[in-house]
Design an enzyme around this catalytic site. Sequence first.
Site, PDB file in Angstrom:
ATOM      1  N   TRP A 161       0.841  -1.209   0.000  1.00 12.53           N
ATOM      2  CA  TRP A 161       0.000   0.000   0.000  1.00 12.53           C
ATOM      3  C   TRP A 161       0.872   1.252   0.000  1.00 12.53           C
ATOM      4  CZ3 TRP A 161      -0.286   4.053   3.498  1.00 12.53           C
ATOM      5  CH2 TRP A 161      -1.347   4.941   3.324  1.00 12.53           C
ATOM      6  N   HIS A 162       2.013   1.167   0.684  1.00 11.50           N
ATOM      7  CA  HIS A 162       2.870   2.345   0.775  1.00 11.50           C
ATOM      8  C   HIS A 162       3.533   2.687  -0.545  1.00 11.50           C
ATOM      9  CE1 HIS A 162       2.415   1.948   5.122  1.00 11.50           C
ATOM     10  NE2 HIS A 162       2.796   3.193   5.181  1.00 11.50           N
ATOM     11  N   GLY A 163       3.696   1.717  -1.417  1.00 12.49           N
ATOM     12  CA  GLY A 163       4.304   2.044  -2.694  1.00 12.49           C
ATOM     13  C   GLY A 163       4.473   0.812  -3.558  1.00 12.49           C
TER      14      GLY A 163
END
Lengths: 446, 473
Positions: B322-324
């Site tokens: 989700w962060h990247g």
Amino acid sequence: MKNKIYVILCLLTLGLFVLITVQEQTHFIEVKPLNGVLYEPEKKPIAIAYMIDGSYQQSLETYLRYNFGFRELFIKSYNQYIWDFYHKTLNYTICIGKDNWLYGLDEVVNYYQSSVYSYTQSCAEMQHKCDLEAQRLYKVQHILDEYGNFIFVSMLPTKTFLYPEYMPENPGLSLEPFHAYQYYPKVFDSLGVNYVNVQEIFQNWKGKVDFPLFPKTGKHWTYIASGYAFDTIERYIEHEGHMNLRNYKMGGKYPDETEYPDNDLEAVLNLWRPIKPNQNYYAMPVLDDDSTAYKPTIIVVGDSFFWNLTRSVPLSYIFSNYYYWYYNSTVHFNPKYDHTSDADILFEILNAKIIDLSYSPEQLFVFSNDFLPKALLYLTHDDSEIDSTLSAIAATVEKENENERMEEARKTLFSAPEHYFPDLATDSVPVTRNSRIPEILAARSF
Amino acid sequence: MVFSSNVFLLYFLPLFLICYFVCPKRFRNYIILLFSIVFYAWGAPDFILWLLGSTIANFFLVKLMHKTEKKPLKKLYCGLAIAVSLGLLVYYKYANFLIDNLNALISVFGANPIRLAKVLLPIGISFFTFQSITYVLDTYRGHNEPMKKLSDYMVYIMMFPQLIAGPIVRYCDIEGEIRHREYSSNNCLHGLFRFVIGLSKKVLIADVIGAQVDTLLATNLSVMDTGTAWIAIAAYTMQLYFDFAGYSDMAIGLGKMMGFHFPENFDNPYNSASITEFWRRWHITLGAFMRNYLYIPLGGNRCSKRRMYFNLWVVFLLSGLWHGASWNFVVWGAYHGLWLVLERMGLKKFYEKIGKVPSVIITFIIAMVGWAIFRIEDLGQAFTFISRLFAFDFSSFGIKADAQFYTMLIIALVFSFITLFPFGKKMQDAVYYKEEYSIAGTIVAWVVAVFMLLFCIAAINAVGFSPFIYFRF
């Protein structure tokens, strides 16, 4: 009551922002502008296309960054905070030395590593460039000598080499150095080129004179030191140029912190509180009333050190005209034109009895700023030849605008005329001369 | 638009507040909506129509889902609504990553690579996607009724304070305030105070530290000495926290000015005595989302131990992703998942034995090492850097004496750990959570806040603009 106070605080906060916006739009309160070269960004007009590609948003942010109301006060306050608490500056072009001595970044780079890599890939390449420039000077000197004109180089001093004891620490520069100010004297000596090494003179003066040679918070020589220095330069001109000029002596020195503050480096830090300067002195020049002396015209081609001379030396007393070709680009003290590109270089150099190429060590890497190759070309070749070569070069330039093509062609030719005129590439002084020379000599006043 | 930009601070916010409070209460949601659209379109004009379209589609799909009595149809609408949100997220955020990896895989078999024009990531997509999913699933589960007015739903999804970097607000948390909220000048002032605290964290601390971090991590990591490496990663640890927590403070403060009460997103995460606790204190609203909408549906704790460990791992792998869209985030997620599993397997008992302070120190070090993987995108470089952390080579300390950097780093460290002590906790409660000050206290706080606000504006313009780290997630 409590609620009323809270409402007032809320309104005051909003009012503050309204005030900032009103100031931005109207400048209803006059605020002293920040010092230094100020960037003025353009605000794009409101248009859908600009908004969709994001350029309007970016331009507004940049515009506000440089124009919001009371910006000057904000920036100065932050600069002062950074200075007071952390002893540093956000102006990356300034380096803070010991005891708050200030130095230009270019000077610090040149001291620890030399600025050679800002101009060429290697020291060998710069050495070749210096050799070529010295050769050109040697040729121009010989040709001008034929017509009674005197050209010489003033190798000016620099703060870093004179006051290294106050220098900031090496910021990590470690590439092989090449110092043009050390190399040029050797080449000039071997070629017999005229030059006066003011840096060397200043080194001898250091510790023996009772005034500072450089200001603590400024970049250039002090006014008083420049006055004494030019006295020495003048004597060099008289001796080597075989002429008797009007002389002056520097009068008694007096302390003054305000007359012409030597604090150009400090000024661009944009602080509220001034840095304590070193004791600065000024002196009024005392004129020698010698009516038999000769008042020639001088052209000074060089960097910003000359500006101080215009205040410390009675130039108009010594010279009938003094023209300043600042970096061989803009022209000062000559009402006829503002830019060297508008000048008839052949006419100007033949009509100037003295030509002084005046460069400080950091600027010696761009020594003459293409003045010498252009002078050499016009002294040795006819204007028609040069014009036809320019046209031929322009025809090869890939630019739509005719003016831009010609401009590019001039840059190309005047920076390296040897490529197009092989006779200039040899070691000997060219024998051909511009056919306009006799006409100019006949009309000149000396 | 960014909170720490001139356009926001000098034009947008004052204009919004004037319009908002001058307008009659019943129109205020429209003002929020209008300004939120401008706010988003300002930074991502290409994507605003997609955002509006997906929001409107979701609103009607949820309405249909709620209306229908048939369970399969209900499921279908729910799936469609989630697919709309997730579809955009997957396309915009992961398309490049998926294609790159697929191409790497098929190139082994000699196949021609699949070509796809580079997809640019719209800011905030991860946040508003998750927010819309909470609405869909909570309505599906019957936790709340769907909204009646489309404009209210759009306000919920697009409200500018939390639109692009959270907190991820569950609909049930602000359902009442969207329809009716209390306005008070006290709230407005406290919102201002919170906003200024956040702005100061970002501009005066995170950005100053970040400038040095960027310089350090741009050097040759393989020869970095151990002292430099630890300072670099400690500095990044602080930069990330003060940047993101600063943004959350600003969002919460802005919400408060408008009459909303957004959930807290951070609770002194570096005071955690285990990674499990860390995730209850760091990005709290993401943790809550992962727990409620992923971990529990997967079975949560109510299953075999092996399954629970698997669930934890999956949740943290996805949290990393989700962060990247990059492998370093996946590895970072797996790294945290590993520690969580180890803690469940017995490490937590060890922490309890050694006491609070040693556990906090160990957890802090584990988190810092994790941030190295998070920060350094190239995994090879990240592991090189981590090896330098434990190389015990103190031969060439590489950080120049920058008093501002060290001062801000120390301030950041002090404020990160101060709540370990009772007086620090007291101070934090007084500054952050006290609902009302005395008149004198309010005036003093206002003077300090206005001074800091102006000081931040000075810093932004004297130093230069720097966007928030979490905008890219």
